[in-house]
Design a protein around this motif. Structure first.
Motif, PDB file in Angstrom:
ATOM      1  N   ILE A   1      21.541 110.454  95.104  1.00  0.00           N
ATOM      2  CA  ILE A   1      21.486 109.672  93.870  1.00  0.00           C
ATOM      3  C   ILE A   1      22.637 108.662  93.824  1.00  0.00           C
ATOM      4  O   ILE A   1      22.457 107.500  93.437  1.00  0.00           O
ATOM      5  N   THR A   2      23.824 109.087  94.238  1.00  0.00           N
ATOM      6  CA  THR A   2      24.975 108.178  94.275  1.00  0.00           C
ATOM      7  C   THR A   2      24.749 107.053  95.273  1.00  0.00           C
ATOM      8  O   THR A   2      25.093 105.890  95.009  1.00  0.00           O
ATOM      9  N   ALA A   3      24.171 107.383  96.427  1.00  0.00           N
ATOM     10  CA  ALA A   3      23.902 106.360  97.437  1.00  0.00           C
ATOM     11  C   ALA A   3      22.920 105.317  96.909  1.00  0.00           C
ATOM     12  O   ALA A   3      23.041 104.120  97.221  1.00  0.00           O
ATOM     13  N   ALA A   4      21.943 105.749  96.102  1.00  0.00           N
ATOM     14  CA  ALA A   4      20.990 104.798  95.526  1.00  0.00           C
ATOM     15  C   ALA A   4      21.691 103.834  94.577  1.00  0.00           C
ATOM     16  O   ALA A   4      21.437 102.618  94.602  1.00  0.00           O
ATOM     17  N   MET A   5      22.569 104.350  93.755  1.00  0.00           N
ATOM     18  CA  MET A   5      23.301 103.483  92.834  1.00  0.00           C
ATOM     19  C   MET A   5      24.261 102.561  93.577  1.00  0.00           C
ATOM     20  O   MET A   5      24.354 101.369  93.296  1.00  0.00           O
ATOM     21  N   ASP A   6      24.960 103.090  94.578  1.00  0.00           N
ATOM     22  CA  ASP A   6      25.884 102.271  95.365  1.00  0.00           C
ATOM     23  C   ASP A   6      25.156 101.151  96.099  1.00  0.00           C
ATOM     24  O   ASP A   6      25.715 100.077  96.330  1.00  0.00           O
ATOM     25  N   GLY A   7      23.885 101.411  96.473  1.00  0.00           N
ATOM     26  CA  GLY A   7      23.122 100.397  97.176  1.00  0.00           C
ATOM     27  C   GLY A   7      22.478  99.370  96.255  1.00  0.00           C
ATOM     28  O   GLY A   7      21.809  98.442  96.736  1.00  0.00           O
ATOM     29  N   GLY A   8      22.662  99.524  94.949  1.00  0.00           N
ATOM     30  CA  GLY A   8      22.110  98.567  94.004  1.00  0.00           C
ATOM     31  C   GLY A   8      20.667  98.828  93.621  1.00  0.00           C
ATOM     32  O   GLY A   8      20.022  97.945  93.026  1.00  0.00           O
ATOM     33  N   TYR A   9      20.161 100.011  93.901  1.00  0.00           N
ATOM     34  CA  TYR A   9      18.766 100.344  93.569  1.00  0.00           C
ATOM     35  C   TYR A   9      18.745 101.046  92.211  1.00  0.00           C
ATOM     36  O   TYR A   9      18.561 102.265  92.128  1.00  0.00           O
ATOM     37  N   PHE A  10      18.924 100.255  91.163  1.00  0.00           N
ATOM     38  CA  PHE A  10      19.062 100.820  89.822  1.00  0.00           C
ATOM     39  C   PHE A  10      17.816 101.568  89.395  1.00  0.00           C
ATOM     40  O   PHE A  10      17.892 102.703  88.885  1.00  0.00           O
ATOM     41  N   TRP A  11      16.634 100.974  89.560  1.00  0.00           N
ATOM     42  CA  TRP A  11      15.415 101.618  89.083  1.00  0.00           C
ATOM     43  C   TRP A  11      15.083 102.853  89.916  1.00  0.00           C
ATOM     44  O   TRP A  11      14.537 103.827  89.399  1.00  0.00           O
ATOM     45  N   THR A  12      15.417 102.830  91.196  1.00  0.00           N
ATOM     46  CA  THR A  12      15.262 104.045  92.004  1.00  0.00           C
ATOM     47  C   THR A  12      16.179 105.137  91.483  1.00  0.00           C
ATOM     48  O   THR A  12      15.780 106.312  91.395  1.00  0.00           O
TER      49      THR A  12
END
Length: 434
Positions: free
Chosen positions: A362-373
């Motif tokens: 979940i943190t990796a998704a946010m760090d990558g800029g995938y907000f909706w994911t």
């Protein structure tokens, strides 16, 4: 010579002797085989071994690196726990099939080329179906036939992709493939079927709940996690996996909420958890891939624990329909306790393994800029808490007393559940895999 032997072959060859053994000798043998394979794996250094020339092709039957080693460890641990859980079973077919199935999954993880991968890939399909048919009911037979067709079909697509890939590149080494050719799309689709991508997933919910009490536990550990490994090896950083994985985390929640069969609820939940891993592979960052591998490791343990607890209920009561259960904590207090541990782990409660591994993705998704994911993953986490964290233990053990009374689970089942419940925290096993 022994250094070129895949740990998976120890289980596959060892399965041949199972029908010849009886009683305590067979029990000791079933426990010893995974331990022997694990010890053999620990003694092997990183590198490529077991190279063979067949029909002009160079095959690498044993490749050990950080990624394959982690999956090898957890697969062998799962094989050991599954064998302990099934020690009371007198059906030698189930024991032999489970060993061949687990051995094929382990062999596939250590395959250094696509041909060896295909051979073990099909081995998992053929061996695992007997764990469904072993229930010996019409529903199990039909579900097993559908399962076999789909799994073998996945292998056919894989073989077609391998042949086209070899024709185009002259290479068979199993490494990063990526999308960009007909061959790569066929291989990707083969992996996706085994990973239960959306619209390719029904075989999982169809077959797993129809397997035997012990067979479902074993099935939950290998097939889909082998696909996760294959995707991580061949398609890390493939962006299309992010929306695919996000969809996988979300849609099973709605089915799990209304499902009455608690083993089927867990089957939907399995699909949901795979989605987190697929998202992590699609992100492709070091944090995401470490989270994916950690989550696969933890998921095999806590999902097995949940299937073990529901299997024990089915074994003692004869049903796992939530509407027919309740109050079983009075008769099966240890099983109820182990179920709660599994429920807390899959719900990512602090201090339980799922909390660490899921947070990495979940943190990796946010760090990558995938907000909706990131939003979808949070929603999916809440859904898991509802249908696996609350629904499973509540309806089985604590709902309105159904009046059913039974003995506690057999000693070997409780032993397997106790060992599984003592799973290590993912944060203490955070070796980098890439």
């Amino acid at each position: 010579m022994i250094g070129n032997l895949s740990p998976g072959l120890i289980l596959i060859v060892g399965a041949l002797l199972v029908p010849l053994l009886r009683g305590h000798v067979r029990s000791v043998y079933l426990v010893a085989l995974p331990v022997l394979a694990f010890a053999h794996l620990l003694a092997l250094p990183y590198g490529e071994f077991g190279q063979a020339q067949i029909a002009g092709l160079t095959l690498t039957t044993l490749r050990i690196d950080r990624l394959s080693a982690v999956f090898g460890y957890i697969f062998l641990i799962a094989a050991l726990l599954g064998n302990i859980y099934a020690l009371h079973v007198k059906d030698t077919l189930q024991h032999a099939a489970a060993l061949v199935y687990a051995g094929s999954a382990v062999g596939a993880v250590f395959a250094g080329d696509l041909v060896t991968l295909f051979l073990y890939w099909e081995g998992t399909a053929i061996a695992s179906v007997f764990l469904i048919w072993a229930r010996r009911s019409l529903r199990a037979y039909r579900a097993g036939m559908r399962y076999l067709v789909i799994q073998v079909g996945s292998g056919v697509l894989l073989l077609a992709g391998v042949l086209l890939h070899y024709r185009a590149t002259g290479l068979l080494v199993f490494e990063q493939i990526g999308l960009g050719s007909t061959a790569s799309y066929l291989i990707f689709l083969a992996f996706g079927i085994k990973c239960a991508f959306p619209l390719l997933h029904n075989w999982l919910q169809d077959a797993y709940p129809e397997a035997t009490v012990t067979g479902t536990v074993i099935l939950s550990a290998f097939t889909t996690k082998l696909a996760v490994y294959a995707l991580a090896r061949g398609f890390a950083g493939t962006e299309i996996l992010i929306p695919i994985g996000a969809a996988m985390t979300a849609f099973p929640i709605f089915y799990a909420v209304i499902e009455n069969d608690l083993r089927r609820v867990l089957a939907y939940s399995l699909n949901n958890q795979l989605g987190f891993m697929v998202v992590g592979i699609g992100l492709g960052t070091e944090l995401a891939l470490n989270g994916t591998v950690a989550h696969a490791f933890c998921h095999i343990l806590y999902k097995a624990l949940l299937f073990m607890s529901m299997g024990a209920v089915l074994f003692r009561v004869g049903t796992v329909n939530g509407s027919e259960l309740g109050g079983l904590y009075k008769s099966m207090p240890w099983t109820a306790g182990f179920c709660i541990v599994g429920a807390a782990s899959i719900s990512a409660f602090p201090l339980f393994s799922g909390f660490v591994s899921k947070a990495l993705i979940i943190t990796a998704a946010m760090d990558g800029g995938y907000f909706w994911t990131w939003i979808v993953l949070l929603f999916a986490s809440a859904g898991v808490f509802h249908h696996s964290g609350i629904k499973i233990p509540y309806f089985a053990f604590f709902a309105h007393d159904s009046g059913k009374r039974c003995a506690e689970a057999p000693g070997n089942m409780l032993t397997a559940m106790a060992i599984t419940a003592a799973q290590p925290r993912a944060g203490r096993n955070g070796r980098r895999t890439r």
